[in-house]
Design an enzyme around this catalytic site. Structure first.
Site, PDB file in Angstrom:
ATOM      1  N   HIS A 184       1.003  -1.169  -0.161  1.00  0.00           N
ATOM      2  CA  HIS A 184      -0.258  -0.193  -0.043  1.00  0.00           C
ATOM      3  C   HIS A 184       0.892   1.504   0.390  1.00  0.00           C
ATOM      4  O   HIS A 184       1.623   0.973   0.410  1.00  0.00           O
ATOM      5  CB  HIS A 184      -1.037  -0.025   1.190  1.00  0.00           C
ATOM      6  CG  HIS A 184      -1.551   0.779   1.054  1.00  0.00           C
ATOM      7  ND1 HIS A 184      -1.523   1.949   1.909  1.00  0.00           N
ATOM      8  CD2 HIS A 184      -3.407   1.078   1.027  1.00  0.00           C
ATOM      9  CE1 HIS A 184      -2.892   2.918   2.128  1.00  0.00           C
ATOM     10  NE2 HIS A 184      -3.413   2.836   1.123  1.00  0.00           N
ATOM     11  N   PRO A 185       0.408   2.452   0.139  1.00  0.00           N
ATOM     12  CA  PRO A 185       1.754   3.667  -0.555  1.00  0.00           C
ATOM     13  C   PRO A 185       2.170   4.399   0.978  1.00  0.00           C
ATOM     14  O   PRO A 185       3.224   4.623   0.177  1.00  0.00           O
ATOM     15  CB  PRO A 185       0.142   4.403  -1.269  1.00  0.00           C
ATOM     16  CG  PRO A 185      -0.935   3.343  -2.372  1.00  0.00           C
ATOM     17  CD  PRO A 185      -1.103   2.385  -1.371  1.00  0.00           C
ATOM     18  N   VAL A 186       1.446   2.964   1.833  1.00  0.00           N
ATOM     19  CA  VAL A 186       2.357   4.315   2.689  1.00  0.00           C
ATOM     20  C   VAL A 186       3.319   3.323   2.711  1.00  0.00           C
ATOM     21  O   VAL A 186       4.252   3.339   4.745  1.00  0.00           O
ATOM     22  CB  VAL A 186       1.004   4.296   3.653  1.00  0.00           C
ATOM     23  CG1 VAL A 186       0.002   5.780   4.293  1.00  0.00           C
ATOM     24  CG2 VAL A 186       0.070   3.350   4.322  1.00  0.00           C
ATOM     25  N   LYS A 187       3.351   1.953   2.738  1.00  0.00           N
ATOM     26  CA  LYS A 187       4.361   1.260   3.467  1.00  0.00           C
ATOM     27  C   LYS A 187       5.901   1.744   2.865  1.00  0.00           C
ATOM     28  O   LYS A 187       5.647   2.659   1.982  1.00  0.00           O
ATOM     29  CB  LYS A 187       3.697  -0.283   3.031  1.00  0.00           C
ATOM     30  CG  LYS A 187       2.573  -0.473   3.038  1.00  0.00           C
ATOM     31  CD  LYS A 187       2.696  -0.687   5.094  1.00  0.00           C
ATOM     32  CE  LYS A 187       0.948  -0.925   5.428  1.00  0.00           C
ATOM     33  NZ  LYS A 187      -0.075  -1.502   5.592  1.00  0.00           N
ATOM     34  N   HIS A 188       6.611   0.859   3.588  1.00  0.00           N
ATOM     35  CA  HIS A 188       8.160   1.070   2.227  1.00  0.00           C
ATOM     36  C   HIS A 188       8.222   0.892   0.821  1.00  0.00           C
ATOM     37  O   HIS A 188       8.940   1.848   0.704  1.00  0.00           O
ATOM     38  CB  HIS A 188       9.031  -0.047   3.332  1.00  0.00           C
ATOM     39  CG  HIS A 188       9.424  -0.206   4.883  1.00  0.00           C
ATOM     40  ND1 HIS A 188       8.053  -0.448   5.960  1.00  0.00           N
ATOM     41  CD2 HIS A 188       9.816   0.257   5.359  1.00  0.00           C
ATOM     42  CE1 HIS A 188       8.819  -0.499   6.580  1.00  0.00           C
ATOM     43  NE2 HIS A 188       9.254   0.333   6.907  1.00  0.00           N
TER      44      HIS A 188
END
Ligand code: PLP
Length: 385
Positions: free
Chosen positions: A182-186
């Site tokens: 997901h975009p907030v992940k690394h």
């Protein structure tokens, strides 16, 4: 004068190479089920330290596929922490199992191994622990419990791509390691996930499950020039497209710098929040290398977390809460009878913690703004409890 832009708690970093990779991939004959999938799987498995990686279209799908691959089914209890996104526990429910919430250590908010040992019953099938915020769990102790009671051991590492435990990759810690992109992940594939494992049975079960339970996928059939397939299981369409894997491959090339920025930002928060009047950072253990998906602090006694959060957000610092305890969500209370008091450490944390902005492109000026806002809120009588 224009308002300074708000600072989110997390945000993807998309560079020119990512744009090029996606533009090239969209013109490739294989938009999905092509060779980019395997290439991306190899890149992530190398970081997980596993022989196999099975890419799927979300972290949730990775959790579901892995829970099913280790045989979680009706009547099975699975130990999960309440300090996580509901997707962790939902995966157990989707397999027909019962999530049993095990309280967390108050300092790290990681599953407490002593509480896990006490929660084991003859119906316990697995431990599904979460490397919360990016800090690996006490895997040696969880593995001992799993071995003693013959439990399967799974790692929700959606926060922890690139983390290590006692110098070892996470693939050495659990039977399957589950990631989200997901975009907030690394790193991101917009939506996406992956099951990393050294267990060939888990890998092939997940491969089948992501593709309707079929014994082969389109690429394999093309290579063998055959149209014959059999459904040997009941699967779903959990495939990750080549378009997304192209983005993932180009993002993986930047994982090192992404982790370095996150760790640099964390070290700066650590240094400047030591003995801060408003907040206290969570504890980190020395034997791990923390991947810092989140930078979580606890609001000190005498302040109201919700008032602090409201004031930070009004100042453009979009801090947020990870997580409201999963066992207190309505669906869990209704189906499983979970209630306040079940997991006191997680419940207390749910009311006291907040996540500060943490992402690779957070600039020193952004971080100064976050710290200045914390100082200002500490002086604001309205933030007091
Ligand atoms: C993000 C996340 C998930 C779900 O991943 P998706 O890719 O959003 O489906 C599961 N568990 C944890 C701990 C997460 O942070």
């Amino acid at each position: 004068m224009t308002e300074p832009a708000a600072i989110p708690y997390g945000r993807q970093s998309i560079g020119p190479a990512d744009v090029e990779a996606v533009a090239a991939a969209v013109q490739d004959p294989w938009l999905t089920t092509g060779p980019k999938v395997g290439e991306f799987e190899k890149a992530v498995a190398a970081v997980a330290g596993t022989r196999s990686g099975v890419a799927v279209n979300s972290g949730t799908a990775a959790l579901h596929a892995a829970c099913r691959a280790v045989g979680i089914g009706p009547g099975d209890e699975v130990l999960v922490p309440p300090m996580t996104f509901v997707a962790t526990a939902n995966a157990v429910v989707h397999c027909g199992g019962r999530p049993v919430f095990v309280d967390v250590d108050p300092g790290t908010l990681l599953m407490d191994p002593d509480a896990a040992a006490r929660a084991v019953t003859p119906r316990t099938k697995a431990i599904l622990a979460v490397d919360y915020a990016g800090q690996p769990c006490e895997w040696d102790r969880l593995r001992d419990i799993a071995q003693r009671s013959r439990l399967r051991l799974l790692d929700d590492a959606c926060h922890a791509l690139g983390a290590t435990y006692r110098g070892k990759p996470l693939g050495d810690c659990a039977e399957a390691v589950l990631y989200s992109f997901h975009p907030v992940k690394h790193i991101t594939t917009a939506e996406g996930g992956l099951v990393a494992t050294n267990d060939d049975a888990i890998a092939s079960a997940c491969r089948r499950f992501r593709n309707h339970g079929l014994d082969s996928d389109l690429l394999e059939r093309a290579r063998r020039d055959t149209w014959v397939y059999d459904a040997v299981d009941f699967g779903l369409n959990y495939r990750l497209s080549d378009l997304q894997c192209a983005l993932g491959i180009s993002q993986m090339a930047r994982l090192g710098p992404f982790l370095a920025s996150r760790r640099r930002i964390a070290a700066e928060y650590d240094r400047r929040l030591r003995q801060h009047p408003l907040v206290e950072p969570l504890q980190t253990r020395k034997e791990v290398s923390h991947a810092y998906h989140l930078y979580v602090v606890r609001v000190r006694d005498g302040f109201s977390r919700d008032e602090v959060l409201r004031r930070l957000r009004a100042r453009g610092i979009k801090a947020t809460v990870h997580y409201p305890a999963a066992h207190l969500m309505s669906a869990y209370r209704q189906r499983f009878g979970t209630k306040p008091g079940d997991c006191p450490n997680a419940e207390d944390a749910s009311d006291r913690i907040l996540s500060l902005p943490m992402f690779p492109d957070l600039t020193p000026a952004d971080q100064d703004a976050v710290l200045a806002a914390l100082d200002a809120v500490a002086r604001d009588p309205g933030a007091r409890a």
